[in-house]
Design an enzyme around this catalytic site. Structure first.
Site, mmCIF file in Angstrom:
data_model
loop_
_atom_site.group_PDB
_atom_site.id
_atom_site.type_symbol
_atom_site.label_atom_id
_atom_site.label_comp_id
_atom_site.label_asym_id
_atom_site.label_seq_id
_atom_site.Cartn_x
_atom_site.Cartn_y
_atom_site.Cartn_z
ATOM 1 C CE LYS A 13 -3.787 -2.411 2.372
ATOM 2 N NZ LYS A 13 -4.698 -2.420 3.554
ATOM 3 C CE1 TYR A 53 -9.190 -3.529 0.557
ATOM 4 C CE2 TYR A 53 -8.447 -1.490 -0.448
ATOM 5 C CZ TYR A 53 -8.180 -2.630 0.284
ATOM 6 O OH TYR A 53 -6.908 -2.871 0.763
ATOM 7 C CB THR A 95 -7.425 -6.780 9.467
ATOM 8 O OG1 THR A 95 -7.783 -7.873 8.637
ATOM 9 C CG2 THR A 95 -7.859 -5.471 8.842
ATOM 10 N NE ARG A 106 -2.105 -6.008 7.062
ATOM 11 C CZ ARG A 106 -3.221 -6.566 6.612
ATOM 12 N NH1 ARG A 106 -3.795 -7.554 7.288
ATOM 13 N NH2 ARG A 106 -3.771 -6.150 5.477
ATOM 14 C CG ASN A 116 -3.589 -2.604 7.043
ATOM 15 O OD1 ASN A 116 -3.548 -2.013 5.973
ATOM 16 N ND2 ASN A 116 -4.543 -3.482 7.350
ATOM 17 C CG HIS A 119 -4.832 -6.444 -0.510
ATOM 18 N ND1 HIS A 119 -6.057 -6.546 0.101
ATOM 19 C CD2 HIS A 119 -4.851 -7.327 -1.544
ATOM 20 C CE1 HIS A 119 -6.793 -7.445 -0.544
ATOM 21 N NE2 HIS A 119 -6.087 -7.925 -1.553
ATOM 22 C CD GLU A 130 -8.291 -9.411 -3.788
ATOM 23 O OE1 GLU A 130 -9.109 -9.156 -2.872
ATOM 24 O OE2 GLU A 130 -7.136 -9.820 -3.562
HETATM 25 P P1 IDP Z 1 -7.594 -7.281 5.239
HETATM 26 O O1 IDP Z 1 -6.807 -6.207 4.514
HETATM 27 O O2 IDP Z 1 -6.791 -7.861 6.365
HETATM 28 O O3 IDP Z 1 -8.162 -8.330 4.325
HETATM 29 P P2 IDP Z 1 -10.277 -6.165 5.385
HETATM 30 O O4 IDP Z 1 -11.266 -6.418 6.476
HETATM 31 O O5 IDP Z 1 -10.527 -6.794 4.071
HETATM 32 O O6 IDP Z 1 -8.825 -6.562 5.955
HETATM 33 O O7 IDP Z 1 -10.166 -4.595 5.219
HETATM 34 C C1 IDP Z 1 -9.496 -4.040 4.120
HETATM 35 C C2 IDP Z 1 -8.649 -2.889 4.585
HETATM 36 O O8 IDP Z 1 -9.514 -1.863 5.094
HETATM 37 C C3 IDP Z 1 -7.700 -3.177 5.743
HETATM 38 O O9 IDP Z 1 -6.496 -3.801 5.338
HETATM 39 C C4 IDP Z 1 -7.480 -1.784 6.281
HETATM 40 O O10 IDP Z 1 -6.562 -1.067 5.448
HETATM 41 C C5 IDP Z 1 -8.850 -1.166 6.128
HETATM 42 N N1 IDP Z 1 -9.647 -1.282 7.350
HETATM 43 C C6 IDP Z 1 -10.234 -2.397 7.847
HETATM 44 N N2 IDP Z 1 -10.868 -2.138 8.994
HETATM 45 C C7 IDP Z 1 -10.669 -0.821 9.235
HETATM 46 C C8 IDP Z 1 -11.083 0.062 10.279
HETATM 47 O O11 IDP Z 1 -11.753 -0.317 11.243
HETATM 48 N N3 IDP Z 1 -10.684 1.372 10.170
HETATM 49 C C9 IDP Z 1 -9.931 1.818 9.134
HETATM 50 N N4 IDP Z 1 -9.534 1.031 8.133
HETATM 51 C C10 IDP Z 1 -9.892 -0.277 8.185
HETATM 52 MG MG MG Z 2 -9.605 -8.194 2.879
#
Ligand code: IDP
Ligand code: MG
Length: 151
Positions: A13, A53, A95, A106, A116, A119, A130
């Protein structure tokens, strides 16, 4: 030997790029024994990121997530290997970096969920979606890794 045809989509990212973690992250996937199939350095369009997303479109952080992902260039990659989707997720950590163990990407390099740094696809099905979203078939490079028989 078990088939190693599984592929996953990994993206560094904008914060991972800006913080100089590109080499470190690629190194981990290489050293684990996964094969690089495709890679490009790009500033992803908002349309691409919104589609990527799409499943999170109703979450309160969706708009901020798109803004964050659009804030600078990313490194989009496809990696191949045995159980690469699941293992890739383990290598990423949780996450939320707070829940990520040391030794994970992470867990080692970031502190908050909204920054974070990386991806990774969460299932074989989402990986396929994807990969098709981010890459054309011609961009997926076919070659035999000389390390294949040792891995
Ligand atoms: P992942 O990246 O571990 O698969 P997902 O739930 O798919 O997690 O969420 C996608 C991305 O959205 C996360 O990697 C993070 O960058 C962002 N994200 C997820 N939850 C939150 C939150 O509560 N606040 C802000 N950003 C979030
Ligand atoms: Mg995800």
């Amino acid at each position: 030997m078990a088939s190693i045809s599984e592929r996953t989509f990994i993206a560094i990212k904008p914060d991972g790029v800006q913080r100089g973690l590109v080499g470190e992250i690629i190194k981990r996937f290489e050293q684990k024994g996964f094969k690089l199939v495709a890679m490009k350095f790009m500033h992803a369009s908002e349309d691409l990121l919104k589609e990527h997303y799409i499943e999170l479109k109703d979450r309160p952080f969706y708009a901020g997530l798109i803004k964050y992902m659009h804030s600078g260039p990313v490194v989009a990659m496809v990696w191949e290997g045995l159980n690469v989707v699941k293992t890739g997720r383990v290598m990423l950590g949780e996450t939320n970096p707070t829940d990520s163990k040391p030794g994970t990407i992470r867990g080692d390099f970031c502190v908050q969920v909204g920054r974070n740094i990386i991806h990774g696809s969460d299932s074989v099905e989402s990986a396929e979606t994807e990969i098709n979203l981010w890459f054309t078939p011609e961009e997926l490079v076919e070659y035999t890794s000389c390390a294949h028989q040792w891995i």
